[in-house]
Motif scaffolding. Structure first.
Motif, PDB file in Angstrom:
ATOM      1  N   LYS A 149     -27.800  -6.885 -94.558  1.00  0.00           N
ATOM      2  CA  LYS A 149     -28.769  -5.815 -94.381  1.00  0.00           C
ATOM      3  C   LYS A 149     -28.622  -5.256 -92.969  1.00  0.00           C
ATOM      4  O   LYS A 149     -28.352  -6.010 -92.028  1.00  0.00           O
ATOM      5  CB  LYS A 149     -30.188  -6.336 -94.609  1.00  0.00           C
ATOM      6  CG  LYS A 149     -30.429  -6.873 -96.021  1.00  0.00           C
ATOM      7  CD  LYS A 149     -31.848  -7.405 -96.170  1.00  0.00           C
ATOM      8  CE  LYS A 149     -32.076  -7.963 -97.560  1.00  0.00           C
ATOM      9  NZ  LYS A 149     -33.461  -8.499 -97.728  1.00  0.00           N
ATOM     10  N   PHE A 150     -28.818  -3.975 -92.853  1.00  0.00           N
ATOM     11  CA  PHE A 150     -28.617  -3.307 -91.571  1.00  0.00           C
ATOM     12  C   PHE A 150     -29.836  -2.468 -91.209  1.00  0.00           C
ATOM     13  O   PHE A 150     -30.425  -1.809 -92.062  1.00  0.00           O
ATOM     14  CB  PHE A 150     -27.371  -2.421 -91.620  1.00  0.00           C
ATOM     15  CG  PHE A 150     -26.113  -3.175 -91.951  1.00  0.00           C
ATOM     16  CD1 PHE A 150     -25.403  -3.820 -90.955  1.00  0.00           C
ATOM     17  CD2 PHE A 150     -25.664  -3.272 -93.258  1.00  0.00           C
ATOM     18  CE1 PHE A 150     -24.254  -4.542 -91.249  1.00  0.00           C
ATOM     19  CE2 PHE A 150     -24.521  -3.984 -93.574  1.00  0.00           C
ATOM     20  CZ  PHE A 150     -23.807  -4.629 -92.567  1.00  0.00           C
ATOM     21  N   ASP A 151     -30.184  -2.498 -89.933  1.00  0.00           N
ATOM     22  CA  ASP A 151     -31.301  -1.676 -89.454  1.00  0.00           C
ATOM     23  C   ASP A 151     -30.927  -0.198 -89.406  1.00  0.00           C
ATOM     24  O   ASP A 151     -31.766   0.679 -89.587  1.00  0.00           O
ATOM     25  CB  ASP A 151     -31.730  -2.131 -88.053  1.00  0.00           C
ATOM     26  CG  ASP A 151     -32.171  -3.585 -88.046  1.00  0.00           C
ATOM     27  OD1 ASP A 151     -33.170  -3.888 -88.723  1.00  0.00           O
ATOM     28  OD2 ASP A 151     -31.506  -4.397 -87.380  1.00  0.00           O
ATOM     29  N   ARG A 152     -29.654   0.075 -89.109  1.00  0.00           N
ATOM     30  CA  ARG A 152     -29.150   1.432 -89.039  1.00  0.00           C
ATOM     31  C   ARG A 152     -27.795   1.482 -89.731  1.00  0.00           C
ATOM     32  O   ARG A 152     -27.064   0.492 -89.768  1.00  0.00           O
ATOM     33  CB  ARG A 152     -28.977   1.896 -87.572  1.00  0.00           C
ATOM     34  CG  ARG A 152     -30.259   1.921 -86.757  1.00  0.00           C
ATOM     35  CD  ARG A 152     -31.155   3.085 -87.159  1.00  0.00           C
ATOM     36  NE  ARG A 152     -32.294   3.259 -86.273  1.00  0.00           N
ATOM     37  CZ  ARG A 152     -33.445   2.610 -86.397  1.00  0.00           C
ATOM     38  NH1 ARG A 152     -33.582   1.709 -87.369  1.00  0.00           N
ATOM     39  NH2 ARG A 152     -34.446   2.846 -85.559  1.00  0.00           N
ATOM     40  N   ALA A 153     -27.462   2.672 -90.264  1.00  0.00           N
ATOM     41  CA  ALA A 153     -26.157   2.866 -90.890  1.00  0.00           C
ATOM     42  C   ALA A 153     -25.519   4.126 -90.316  1.00  0.00           C
ATOM     43  O   ALA A 153     -26.163   5.170 -90.205  1.00  0.00           O
ATOM     44  CB  ALA A 153     -26.292   2.983 -92.404  1.00  0.00           C
ATOM     45  N   LEU A 154     -24.248   4.020 -89.941  1.00  0.00           N
ATOM     46  CA  LEU A 154     -23.502   5.147 -89.382  1.00  0.00           C
ATOM     47  C   LEU A 154     -22.294   5.414 -90.270  1.00  0.00           C
ATOM     48  O   LEU A 154     -21.472   4.525 -90.497  1.00  0.00           O
ATOM     49  CB  LEU A 154     -23.048   4.823 -87.954  1.00  0.00           C
ATOM     50  CG  LEU A 154     -22.000   5.759 -87.338  1.00  0.00           C
ATOM     51  CD1 LEU A 154     -22.514   7.189 -87.258  1.00  0.00           C
ATOM     52  CD2 LEU A 154     -21.574   5.244 -85.954  1.00  0.00           C
ATOM     53  N   PHE A 155     -22.184   6.653 -90.748  1.00  0.00           N
ATOM     54  CA  PHE A 155     -21.049   7.056 -91.572  1.00  0.00           C
ATOM     55  C   PHE A 155     -20.145   7.948 -90.730  1.00  0.00           C
ATOM     56  O   PHE A 155     -20.592   8.953 -90.178  1.00  0.00           O
ATOM     57  CB  PHE A 155     -21.535   7.817 -92.811  1.00  0.00           C
ATOM     58  CG  PHE A 155     -20.430   8.135 -93.788  1.00  0.00           C
ATOM     59  CD1 PHE A 155     -20.030   7.194 -94.722  1.00  0.00           C
ATOM     60  CD2 PHE A 155     -19.795   9.368 -93.769  1.00  0.00           C
ATOM     61  CE1 PHE A 155     -19.000   7.469 -95.609  1.00  0.00           C
ATOM     62  CE2 PHE A 155     -18.768   9.654 -94.653  1.00  0.00           C
ATOM     63  CZ  PHE A 155     -18.372   8.709 -95.577  1.00  0.00           C
ATOM     64  N   THR A 156     -18.844   7.593 -90.635  1.00  0.00           N
ATOM     65  CA  THR A 156     -17.948   8.343 -89.762  1.00  0.00           C
ATOM     66  C   THR A 156     -16.841   9.067 -90.517  1.00  0.00           C
ATOM     67  O   THR A 156     -15.880   9.535 -89.906  1.00  0.00           O
ATOM     68  CB  THR A 156     -17.325   7.418 -88.689  1.00  0.00           C
ATOM     69  OG1 THR A 156     -16.477   6.449 -89.334  1.00  0.00           O
ATOM     70  CG2 THR A 156     -18.405   6.713 -87.887  1.00  0.00           C
ATOM     71  N   GLY A 157     -16.980   9.190 -91.836  1.00  0.00           N
ATOM     72  CA  GLY A 157     -16.057  10.020 -92.601  1.00  0.00           C
ATOM     73  C   GLY A 157     -16.523  11.468 -92.579  1.00  0.00           C
ATOM     74  O   GLY A 157     -17.382  11.859 -91.786  1.00  0.00           O
ATOM     75  N   SER A 158     -15.991  12.267 -93.480  1.00  0.00           N
ATOM     76  CA  SER A 158     -16.358  13.685 -93.522  1.00  0.00           C
ATOM     77  C   SER A 158     -17.721  13.864 -94.179  1.00  0.00           C
ATOM     78  O   SER A 158     -18.171  13.011 -94.957  1.00  0.00           O
ATOM     79  CB  SER A 158     -15.310  14.467 -94.312  1.00  0.00           C
ATOM     80  OG  SER A 158     -15.417  14.182 -95.696  1.00  0.00           O
ATOM     81  N   PRO A 159     -18.403  14.982 -93.901  1.00  0.00           N
ATOM     82  CA  PRO A 159     -19.669  15.256 -94.595  1.00  0.00           C
ATOM     83  C   PRO A 159     -19.492  15.290 -96.110  1.00  0.00           C
ATOM     84  O   PRO A 159     -20.371  14.842 -96.856  1.00  0.00           O
ATOM     85  CB  PRO A 159     -20.078  16.630 -94.052  1.00  0.00           C
ATOM     86  CG  PRO A 159     -19.380  16.749 -92.744  1.00  0.00           C
ATOM     87  CD  PRO A 159     -18.091  16.006 -92.899  1.00  0.00           C
ATOM     88  N   GLN A 160     -18.357  15.800 -96.574  1.00  0.00           N
ATOM     89  CA  GLN A 160     -18.108  15.857 -98.016  1.00  0.00           C
ATOM     90  C   GLN A 160     -18.030  14.462 -98.626  1.00  0.00           C
ATOM     91  O   GLN A 160     -18.513  14.226 -99.736  1.00  0.00           O
ATOM     92  CB  GLN A 160     -16.795  16.614 -98.298  1.00  0.00           C
ATOM     93  CG  GLN A 160     -16.802  18.062 -97.843  1.00  0.00           C
ATOM     94  CD  GLN A 160     -16.290  18.240 -96.413  1.00  0.00           C
ATOM     95  OE1 GLN A 160     -16.412  17.352 -95.560  1.00  0.00           O
ATOM     96  NE2 GLN A 160     -15.715  19.396 -96.137  1.00  0.00           N
ATOM     97  N   GLN A 161     -17.452  13.526 -97.882  1.00  0.00           N
ATOM     98  CA  GLN A 161     -17.363  12.150 -98.378  1.00  0.00           C
ATOM     99  C   GLN A 161     -18.737  11.489 -98.414  1.00  0.00           C
ATOM    100  O   GLN A 161     -19.036  10.738 -99.340  1.00  0.00           O
ATOM    101  CB  GLN A 161     -16.404  11.346 -97.500  1.00  0.00           C
ATOM    102  CG  GLN A 161     -14.945  11.742 -97.673  1.00  0.00           C
ATOM    103  CD  GLN A 161     -14.043  11.084 -96.654  1.00  0.00           C
ATOM    104  OE1 GLN A 161     -14.290  11.163 -95.445  1.00  0.00           O
ATOM    105  NE2 GLN A 161     -12.990  10.432 -97.118  1.00  0.00           N
ATOM    106  N   LEU A 162     -19.563  11.767 -97.415  1.00  0.00           N
ATOM    107  CA  LEU A 162     -20.913  11.216 -97.425  1.00  0.00           C
ATOM    108  C   LEU A 162     -21.714  11.789 -98.591  1.00  0.00           C
ATOM    109  O   LEU A 162     -22.440  11.059 -99.269  1.00  0.00           O
ATOM    110  CB  LEU A 162     -21.626  11.508 -96.110  1.00  0.00           C
ATOM    111  CG  LEU A 162     -23.070  11.005 -95.991  1.00  0.00           C
ATOM    112  CD1 LEU A 162     -23.155   9.494 -96.212  1.00  0.00           C
ATOM    113  CD2 LEU A 162     -23.673  11.380 -94.639  1.00  0.00           C
TER     114      LEU A 162
END
Length: 434
Positions: free
Chosen positions: A246-259
């Motif tokens: 479990k994570f307090d925060r999540a960071l996605f570093t791919g493209s906006p389209q992938q998110l």
């Protein structure tokens, strides 16, 4: 700090963010779907050195990357070189390195050459890009460099880079290209300097990874994440995370389209805005040859009938020390719906080699010692007019979920320097909220 952050994507942005966070006592886990970290800066082995799968160099103005190299004790590995460049047009090569080369460039009239040179020179001194936002690159170039300059050089280049979206590209994008290349010349406009790390930028990726793990961070390779879920008591779980963390925060570093394509708590409006942003894929064929093709580093291909836009002879920039072969990249930008993207690696290689024989009629496939085709589905954001209104925020509307991608470094274009800057920026944002 006992907080835990899950970072999806082990490219330079994700690794920089992880490094900054873990040094502040935040627990981090990086999830990378590939077998090695680095993203677009990932490498392969080439004798005693590593070689990026996609061509890379840096500029003298790349402050954020150079500062990070100094911080990690890698600055002594960065060398500076003067490239020789050319342009392939009308089925022949023309030198295209210095202002004198431009003045001798006979495919354009003298007036067009002078206007193009003045535009390039003036662009480096422009600081406010906002007036360009309402203009397309096409209109801006025609107005300032002339119709002939545009039709002869810039139109085929924009078409090769952006294909069906070429006429939509903002003037900001091409202005920034002129500005960046001008800055790499410093006070001497006749001499450009480009940087490269001895042994390859894998040294930087490896050192960042080492620092993260030594500080207690975790990097999981071959670990794709298919969904991000909000937990009832706060925080996130990640579909594909092997330990159910479990994570307090999540960071996605791919493209906006992938998110937007992931199973996430983003609402329909957010998904639509992200998925409607445009991006080009890249096909990059790396050739290891037993001899050089030319004495140029960077050859821009300004002909639509050639299946790639760039020929980059890496070893003509950095020399042959420790390289067992002459290294060449052939680069093509395409839509993922384009017919060539759907072809097999072998078919694409055959198409590219046919094109290379057009540029260098004496080229023989027997010169090839090894070839490697690499694909990047989201390699180049399409910067359209008024793009500042479209740039996604680092903080999504989902509390605790962040996005950091090359689509957000506007008005700059993609590059390792801005990946480092963005990784630091998003880490600072997370730290403020924690």
């Amino acid at each position: 700090m006992s907080s835990c952050v899950g970072i999806i994507g082990g490219g330079l942005t994700g690794l920089t963010a992880a490094y900054r966070l873990v040094k502040k006592g935040v627990s981090v886990t990086v999830f990378e779907q590939a077998a090695e970290p680095g993203g677009l800066a990932a490498s392969m082995d080439l004798g005693t050195v590593s070689l990026e799968r996609f061509y890379h160099h840096i500029f003298t103005s790349d402050k954020y990357l150079l500062d990070l190299c100094r911080e990690l004790g890698l600055d002594s590995l960065v060398g500076w070189f003067e490239p020789r460049n050319a342009i392939f047009i009308d089925n022949r090569l023309y030198p295209f390195t210095s202002p004198m080369d431009l003045l001798r460039f006979t495919p354009m009239s003298l007036a067009s050459r002078i206007r193009t040179g003045l535009l390039t020179l003036a662009s480096r001194f422009v600081r406010d890009y906002k007036p360009f936002e309402s203009q397309t690159a096409k209109d801006w170039l025609i107005k300032r460099a002339g119709e002939q300059s545009y039709r002869k050089v810039w139109e085929p280049l924009l078409a090769s880079k952006f294909d069906r979206d070429a006429d939509l590209v903002s003037a900001v994008w091409i202005w920034n290209k002129f500005k960046l290349r001008g800055a790499s010349r410093g006070r001497n406009i006749n001499r450009e300097k480009l940087g490269y790390m001895k042994g390859g930028f894998a040294q930087l990726i490896s050192k960042l990874s080492e620092e993260i793990t030594e500080a207690g961070g975790i990097i999981r390779l071959n670990c794709p994440i298919s969904g991000i879920r909000c937990l009832p008591d706060g925080g996130f779980s990640l579909d594909g995370c092997p330990d159910g963390e479990k994570f307090d925060r999540a960071l996605f570093t791919g493209s906006p389209q992938q998110l937007a394509a992931l199973d996430t708590p983003l609402d329909a409006g957010q998904r639509r805005m992200m998925s409607e942003l445009k991006a080009k894929a890249n096909l990059c064929l790396n050739l290891e040859l037993d001899r050089p093709l030319s004495d140029y580093y960077w050859i821009t291909v300004a002909q639509r009938d050639i299946p790639f836009v760039l020929i980059i002879e890496h070893t003509n920039l950095v020399g042959m020390d420790n390289y067992p072969s002459h290294v060449v990249y052939l680069s093509r930008y395409v839509d993922q719906q384009d017919a060539i993207w759907q072809k097999s690696d072998h078919e694409i290689e055959a198409i590219f080699l046919d094109g290379l024989s057009r540029v260098f009629p004496g080229f023989d496939r027997a010169w090839i010692k090894r070839s490697t085709l690499s694909r990047a589905p989201y390699a180049q954001p399409v910067i359209t007019r008024h793009y500042s209104r479209l740039v996604p925020s680092i903080k999504t509307a989902v509390d605790g979920l962040y996005l950091a991608s090359m689509a957000q470094i506007y008005p700059e274009d993609r590059g390792m320097n801005y990946a480092v800057r963005l990784g630091t920026t998003v880490a600072d944002e997370i730290l403020r909220e924690l």
